[in-house]
Design an enzyme around this catalytic site. Sequence first.
Site, short mmCIF file in Angstrom:
data_model
loop_
_atom_site.label_atom_id
_atom_site.label_comp_id
_atom_site.label_asym_id
_atom_site.label_seq_id
_atom_site.Cartn_x
_atom_site.Cartn_y
_atom_site.Cartn_z
N THR A 281 0.97 -1.21 -0.07
CA THR A 281 0.08 -0.13 0.13
C THR A 281 0.83 1.29 0.14
OG1 THR A 281 -0.17 0.31 2.61
CG2 THR A 281 -1.38 -1.21 1.56
N CYS A 282 0.15 2.40 0.12
CA CYS A 282 1.21 3.57 0.08
C CYS A 282 1.56 3.57 1.23
CB CYS A 282 0.19 4.92 -0.11
SG CYS A 282 -0.88 5.21 1.08
N GLN B 69 -7.90 -3.40 1.80
CA GLN B 69 -6.71 -3.63 1.43
C GLN B 69 -6.42 -5.28 1.52
OE1 GLN B 69 -4.55 -0.29 2.61
NE2 GLN B 69 -4.51 0.73 0.51
#
Length: 545
Positions: A128-129, A199
């Site tokens: 993920t970021c 996610q």
Amino acid sequence: MSVSSAFVGAKLEALPVRTTASSSAAPRSRLAAPIRRNWGMIKCEATPDALADPENAASSLSALEQLKASATDRYTKERSSIVVIGLSIHTTPVEMREKLAIPEAEWPRAISELCDLNHIEEAAVLSTCNRMEIYVVALSRHRGVKEVTEWMSKTSGIPSSEICEHRFLLYDQDATQHIFQVSAGLDSLVLGEGQILAQVKQVVKVGQGVVGFGRNISGLFKHAITVGKRVRTETNIAAGAVSVSSAAVELALMKLPEASHSTARMLVVGAGKMGKLVVKHLAAKGCTKMVVVNRSEDRVSAIREEIKDVEIIYKPLTEMLICIAQADVVFTSTASETPLFLKEHVVDLPPVVPNVGGLRLFVDISVPRNVGACLNDLETARVYNVDDLKEVVAANKEDRLRKAMEAQAIIAEESKQFEAWRDSLETVPTIKKLRAYAERIRGAELEKCLSKMGDDVPKKTKKAVEDLSRGIVNKLLHGPMQHLRCDGSDSRTLTETLENMHALNRMFSLETEISVLEQKIRAKVEQTQVNSLSTILAFRPPVCE
């Protein structure tokens, strides 16, 4: 010669024997019976000579027999470990995370490549970021971590030594608790944010059908989803919490003079999931007009339909620089792998009026970043990325800690349940072995009985005898099988089940642990040799009949 016999005749190269004193022995599963032996690792390497020469093949012991003979009990003394090799916003700068990031479409390929490593059985990728975490089931902790780190270095171009400086490593129960905390939102910048749970769900969705996304890892992530839902329901941890996009909006408003919150000109670049959330949170904060730049108008129209009371103006990418010149705050959230804005794009833009702070704000929530850090060299602009969102998270700390403590109690409870479930899996090989053992005896005795009865026995009689033998075996096995099955929820029952497993292994010489070793080694060796075997077999001379 068959492929399997060719495999058996593979050339073997013995590595040095490693012995470990009992005082410094590697951690041993509490469930495995103690075995004290020195052992040597065997490296298997298929060669054309070994495959083409039957005499050479016959004279060479198979890889599995060598493993047994050399007392390779390293893998039987300790079960496979769940390991997390991670780099997150807490330990790693965004410059490194964006190089390590793996797009969702590449997760299946990454799982396959990870499981091709010698000491990795299962794998999953959570990218993920804010984090890049590799979850694996490793036959050996040390070797598994080394192989995964080298793989990360190879795919990202970052030296292994640099990755080691920033990574964190967690094993078994610690790894379990970590993914549960991640899924619950306790490891996020913004406590309880729901995006990370989505996610984690996506990891399971993408992993379905991927060979390396095995029972242990899939079970871990599915349980993590359950934990994430339970924590949010029972602690109300998500109440008042925000996602990264919401934190980005709050950060921008923190930097603007309060009087300008309703008048500042807002620009959102990108209308994907994150961009849409930015628009929603701006509207929630009282913004009534904003410009959205996107490749196509369809997504912007969909956002406009959903948020009725806000004026949302669409602009194409070709007008992006013109829009920036007319904006006070720019939010960027695109999938571009190269920066959209550098110093040369901004230096000549008209200045922002003093009543909104005199600075053009860029809030970049993309990984890789859409805005170059070089803009901070300008006196007229400021850039904030995902690492700067920590300012927003600092609010309401006391309430966050209280809810986190409640969530940790749930996680501890769920972690015990998961570990108990994983422990219960150890009985599966024994169940299979015991049934196979009984079936071999039944088959042999049935054959003796039928041979004594002669050839003129009617088929109906033969079937009745066979059914009788199966019925007797099934009834005899029913009791032991019941005592080998456990759902893992009751620790007392689980302990008894494992004691029963070891007792049956001893009584019937089932050698379950050795058979598990055989399966693991066979799978790994065949996996690494399949390409070599295919190449060699393709050049074998035809057999004349």
